[in-house]
Scaffold this motif. Structure first.
Motif, PDB file in Angstrom:
ATOM      1  N   MET A  55      42.940 -97.973   9.120  1.00 49.90           N
ATOM      2  CA  MET A  55      44.296 -97.513   9.416  1.00 49.90           C
ATOM      3  C   MET A  55      44.394 -96.789  10.755  1.00 49.90           C
ATOM      4  SD  MET A  55      45.762 -96.132   5.782  1.00 49.90           S
ATOM      5  CE  MET A  55      47.432 -95.966   6.400  1.00 49.90           C
ATOM      6  N   VAL A  56      43.255 -96.359  11.294  1.00 47.78           N
ATOM      7  CA  VAL A  56      43.252 -95.556  12.508  1.00 47.78           C
ATOM      8  C   VAL A  56      42.903 -96.446  13.708  1.00 47.78           C
ATOM      9  CG1 VAL A  56      42.345 -93.484  13.608  1.00 47.78           C
ATOM     10  CG2 VAL A  56      42.492 -93.591  11.115  1.00 47.78           C
ATOM     11  N   PRO A  57      43.876 -96.680  14.595  1.00 52.03           N
ATOM     12  CA  PRO A  57      43.606 -97.534  15.752  1.00 52.03           C
ATOM     13  C   PRO A  57      42.443 -97.013  16.604  1.00 52.03           C
ATOM     14  CG  PRO A  57      45.952 -97.094  15.545  1.00 52.03           C
ATOM     15  CD  PRO A  57      45.247 -96.198  14.571  1.00 52.03           C
ATOM     16  N   ARG A  58      41.777 -97.933  17.264  1.00 47.16           N
ATOM     17  CA  ARG A  58      40.710 -97.669  18.232  1.00 47.16           C
ATOM     18  C   ARG A  58      39.371 -97.301  17.603  1.00 47.16           C
ATOM     19  NH1 ARG A  58      45.299 -95.447  19.688  1.00 47.16           N
ATOM     20  NH2 ARG A  58      44.721 -93.301  19.253  1.00 47.16           N
ATOM     21  N   LEU A  59      39.288 -97.236  16.286  1.00 46.90           N
ATOM     22  CA  LEU A  59      38.011 -96.906  15.663  1.00 46.90           C
ATOM     23  C   LEU A  59      37.176 -98.139  15.375  1.00 46.90           C
ATOM     24  CD1 LEU A  59      38.723 -93.995  13.170  1.00 46.90           C
ATOM     25  CD2 LEU A  59      38.140 -93.907  15.592  1.00 46.90           C
ATOM     26  N   GLY A  60      37.800 -99.303  15.393  1.00 48.19           N
ATOM     27  CA  GLY A  60      37.069-100.514  15.070  1.00 48.19           C
ATOM     28  C   GLY A  60      36.766-100.575  13.586  1.00 48.19           C
ATOM     29  N   GLY A  61      36.035-101.578  13.191  1.00 47.12           N
ATOM     30  CA  GLY A  61      35.683-101.739  11.784  1.00 47.12           C
ATOM     31  C   GLY A  61      34.586-100.775  11.373  1.00 47.12           C
ATOM     32  N   VAL A  62      34.895 -99.890  10.461  1.00 45.71           N
ATOM     33  CA  VAL A  62      33.917 -98.946   9.931  1.00 45.71           C
ATOM     34  C   VAL A  62      33.705 -99.316   8.472  1.00 45.71           C
ATOM     35  CG1 VAL A  62      33.398 -96.528   9.455  1.00 45.71           C
ATOM     36  CG2 VAL A  62      34.686 -97.133  11.501  1.00 45.71           C
ATOM     37  N   ALA A  63      32.568 -99.916   8.171  1.00 45.19           N
ATOM     38  CA  ALA A  63      32.298-100.376   6.813  1.00 45.19           C
ATOM     39  C   ALA A  63      31.457 -99.381   6.026  1.00 45.19           C
ATOM     40  CB  ALA A  63      31.594-101.731   6.852  1.00 45.19           C
ATOM     41  N   ALA A  64      30.723 -98.538   6.719  1.00 45.40           N
ATOM     42  CA  ALA A  64      29.814 -97.609   6.043  1.00 45.40           C
ATOM     43  C   ALA A  64      30.549 -96.350   5.600  1.00 45.40           C
ATOM     44  CB  ALA A  64      28.663 -97.238   6.976  1.00 45.40           C
ATOM     45  N   ARG A  65      30.212 -95.880   4.432  1.00 47.70           N
ATOM     46  CA  ARG A  65      30.781 -94.642   3.907  1.00 47.70           C
ATOM     47  C   ARG A  65      30.401 -93.462   4.796  1.00 47.70           C
ATOM     48  NH1 ARG A  65      31.932 -93.780  -1.396  1.00 47.70           N
ATOM     49  NH2 ARG A  65      32.616 -91.810  -0.527  1.00 47.70           N
ATOM     50  N   LEU A  66      31.229 -92.419   4.769  1.00 48.35           N
ATOM     51  CA  LEU A  66      31.000 -91.220   5.552  1.00 48.35           C
ATOM     52  C   LEU A  66      30.415 -90.088   4.716  1.00 48.35           C
ATOM     53  CD1 LEU A  66      34.385 -91.108   7.532  1.00 48.35           C
ATOM     54  CD2 LEU A  66      32.264 -92.320   8.121  1.00 48.35           C
ATOM     55  N   THR A  67      30.689 -90.117   3.404  1.00 54.45           N
ATOM     56  CA  THR A  67      30.299 -89.009   2.536  1.00 54.45           C
ATOM     57  C   THR A  67      29.507 -89.495   1.330  1.00 54.45           C
ATOM     58  OG1 THR A  67      32.278 -89.112   1.133  1.00 54.45           O
ATOM     59  CG2 THR A  67      32.438 -87.791   3.154  1.00 54.45           C
ATOM     60  N   THR A  68      28.944 -88.535   0.607  1.00 53.31           N
ATOM     61  CA  THR A  68      28.163 -88.824  -0.595  1.00 53.31           C
ATOM     62  C   THR A  68      29.034 -88.878  -1.842  1.00 53.31           C
ATOM     63  OG1 THR A  68      27.720 -86.468  -0.929  1.00 53.31           O
ATOM     64  CG2 THR A  68      26.093 -87.724   0.360  1.00 53.31           C
ATOM     65  N   ARG A 122      32.044 -86.710  16.935  1.00 55.33           N
ATOM     66  CA  ARG A 122      32.419 -86.636  18.356  1.00 55.33           C
ATOM     67  C   ARG A 122      32.715 -88.031  18.897  1.00 55.33           C
ATOM     68  NH1 ARG A 122      30.697 -82.387  22.163  1.00 55.33           N
ATOM     69  NH2 ARG A 122      30.412 -80.490  20.964  1.00 55.33           N
ATOM     70  N   ALA A 123      31.875 -89.006  18.560  1.00 53.58           N
ATOM     71  CA  ALA A 123      32.080 -90.378  19.024  1.00 53.58           C
ATOM     72  C   ALA A 123      33.390 -90.936  18.475  1.00 53.58           C
ATOM     73  CB  ALA A 123      30.902 -91.257  18.608  1.00 53.58           C
ATOM     74  N   ARG A 124      33.685 -90.640  17.214  1.00 54.88           N
ATOM     75  CA  ARG A 124      34.930 -91.105  16.600  1.00 54.88           C
ATOM     76  C   ARG A 124      36.133 -90.478  17.315  1.00 54.88           C
ATOM     77  NH1 ARG A 124      33.731 -89.574  11.525  1.00 54.88           N
ATOM     78  NH2 ARG A 124      32.371 -91.361  11.324  1.00 54.88           N
ATOM     79  N   LEU A 125      36.040 -89.179  17.604  1.00 55.39           N
ATOM     80  CA  LEU A 125      37.127 -88.503  18.315  1.00 55.39           C
ATOM     81  C   LEU A 125      37.311 -89.110  19.707  1.00 55.39           C
ATOM     82  CD1 LEU A 125      39.249 -86.268  18.602  1.00 55.39           C
ATOM     83  CD2 LEU A 125      37.408 -84.750  19.380  1.00 55.39           C
ATOM     84  N   GLU A 126      36.226 -89.381  20.388  1.00 55.40           N
ATOM     85  CA  GLU A 126      36.318 -89.962  21.727  1.00 55.40           C
ATOM     86  C   GLU A 126      37.038 -91.316  21.693  1.00 55.40           C
ATOM     87  OE1 GLU A 126      33.324 -90.935  25.406  1.00 55.40           O
ATOM     88  OE2 GLU A 126      32.782 -89.363  23.974  1.00 55.40           O
ATOM     89  N   ARG A 127      36.723 -92.146  20.703  1.00 56.09           N
ATOM     90  CA  ARG A 127      37.409 -93.436  20.569  1.00 56.09           C
ATOM     91  C   ARG A 127      38.890 -93.238  20.245  1.00 56.09           C
ATOM     92  NH1 ARG A 127      32.776 -94.539  17.666  1.00 56.09           N
ATOM     93  NH2 ARG A 127      33.875 -94.739  15.691  1.00 56.09           N
ATOM     94  N   HIS A 128      39.177 -92.273  19.389  1.00 58.28           N
ATOM     95  CA  HIS A 128      40.567 -91.986  19.020  1.00 58.28           C
ATOM     96  C   HIS A 128      41.385 -91.554  20.238  1.00 58.28           C
ATOM     97  CE1 HIS A 128      44.000 -90.631  16.691  1.00 58.28           C
ATOM     98  NE2 HIS A 128      43.857 -89.409  17.161  1.00 58.28           N
ATOM     99  N   LEU A 129      40.785 -90.786  21.111  1.00 64.62           N
ATOM    100  CA  LEU A 129      41.486 -90.255  22.283  1.00 64.62           C
ATOM    101  C   LEU A 129      41.651 -91.277  23.401  1.00 64.62           C
ATOM    102  CD1 LEU A 129      39.752 -86.767  22.516  1.00 64.62           C
ATOM    103  CD2 LEU A 129      42.045 -87.253  21.625  1.00 64.62           C
ATOM    104  N   HIS A 130      40.964 -92.390  23.320  1.00 71.50           N
ATOM    105  CA  HIS A 130      40.953 -93.387  24.395  1.00 71.50           C
ATOM    106  C   HIS A 130      42.210 -94.270  24.326  1.00 71.50           C
ATOM    107  CE1 HIS A 130      39.071 -95.649  27.570  1.00 71.50           C
ATOM    108  NE2 HIS A 130      39.381 -96.760  26.928  1.00 71.50           N
ATOM    109  N   CYS A 131      43.318 -93.728  24.811  1.00 72.81           N
ATOM    110  CA  CYS A 131      44.573 -94.471  24.823  1.00 72.81           C
ATOM    111  C   CYS A 131      45.570 -93.788  25.749  1.00 72.81           C
ATOM    112  CB  CYS A 131      45.160 -94.562  23.410  1.00 72.81           C
ATOM    113  SG  CYS A 131      45.846 -93.021  22.786  1.00 72.81           S
ATOM    114  N   GLU A 132      46.681 -94.454  25.953  1.00 69.63           N
ATOM    115  CA  GLU A 132      47.816 -93.868  26.665  1.00 69.63           C
ATOM    116  C   GLU A 132      48.753 -93.319  25.590  1.00 69.63           C
ATOM    117  OE1 GLU A 132      48.293 -93.541  29.958  1.00 69.63           O
ATOM    118  OE2 GLU A 132      46.305 -94.412  30.296  1.00 69.63           O
ATOM    119  N   ALA A 133      48.479 -92.132  25.129  1.00 63.60           N
ATOM    120  CA  ALA A 133      49.251 -91.565  24.023  1.00 63.60           C
ATOM    121  C   ALA A 133      50.698 -91.293  24.425  1.00 63.60           C
ATOM    122  CB  ALA A 133      48.605 -90.276  23.527  1.00 63.60           C
TER     123      ALA A 133
END
Length: 169
Positions: free
Chosen positions: A78-91, A36-47
């Motif tokens: 590659m995805v704007p507005r997400l910032g640097g994500v260094a931690a893995r998401l999956t196992t 949800r937090a990732r989606l909120e950051r993704h949506l925060h723009c003048e699309a």
């Protein structure tokens, strides 16, 4: 945000809601709240552009919470507005890579418009064959109806954005 994802089905057979359901392959830090937090950051723009697919995929949105986006795209920035994500998401040993998303993000960056794009799916949940979560299937008409109100809310939030709808046959 609630208007987009709050009324989507949760725990439904053959549908995975990335903002409410828990995926066994996701690390604990990549649960519904993180998506949800990732989606909120993704949506925060003048699309200016909203590419819209039919349903979410098992290698992408299921783990990221973002349409046309896989774990690899998030990790590579590659995805704007997400910032640097260094931690893995999956196992999984290697990050998930969604082939269609790779083509889409590559093209958006080549065109110089990636920062003005919001990705979405007409059915913003992952339709899969019951009992086989690592599959994609065409959403039913009833399932597509679940996405109608969220799509209308998204379009209302970006009234000047050009929308491109793509479906898989």
């Amino acid at each position: 945000m609630e208007g987009l994802v709050g009324a989507l089905p949760t725990g439904a057979t053959g549908l995975f809601n990335p903002w409410a359901d828990v995926c066994a392959e996701d690390l604990p830090a990549n649960g519904p709240d993180a998506k949800r937090a990732r989606l909120e950051r993704h949506l925060h723009c003048e699309a200016a552009f909203i590419p819209c697919g039919d349903g979410a995929g098992w290698q992408g949105m299921r783990h990221t919470g973002l349409a046309f986006t896989s774990e690899r795209h998030v990790l590579q920035g590659m995805v704007p507005r997400l910032g640097g994500v260094a931690a893995r998401l999956t196992t999984r040993d290697k990050p998930f890579t969604e082939p269609s998303a790779t083509l889409v993000w590559h093209s958006l960056h080549q065109l110089g418009i990636a920062d003005r794009v919001v990705m979405w799916n007409a059915l913003p949940t992952h339709p899969f064959v019951a009992g086989a979560p690592r599959t994609n299937r065409t959403p039913t008409d009833t399932e597509m109806a679940h996405g109608r109100r969220p799509l209308q809310a998204l379009l209302a939030a970006y009234p000047h954005a050009a929308v491109s709808i793509s479906t898989c046959a």
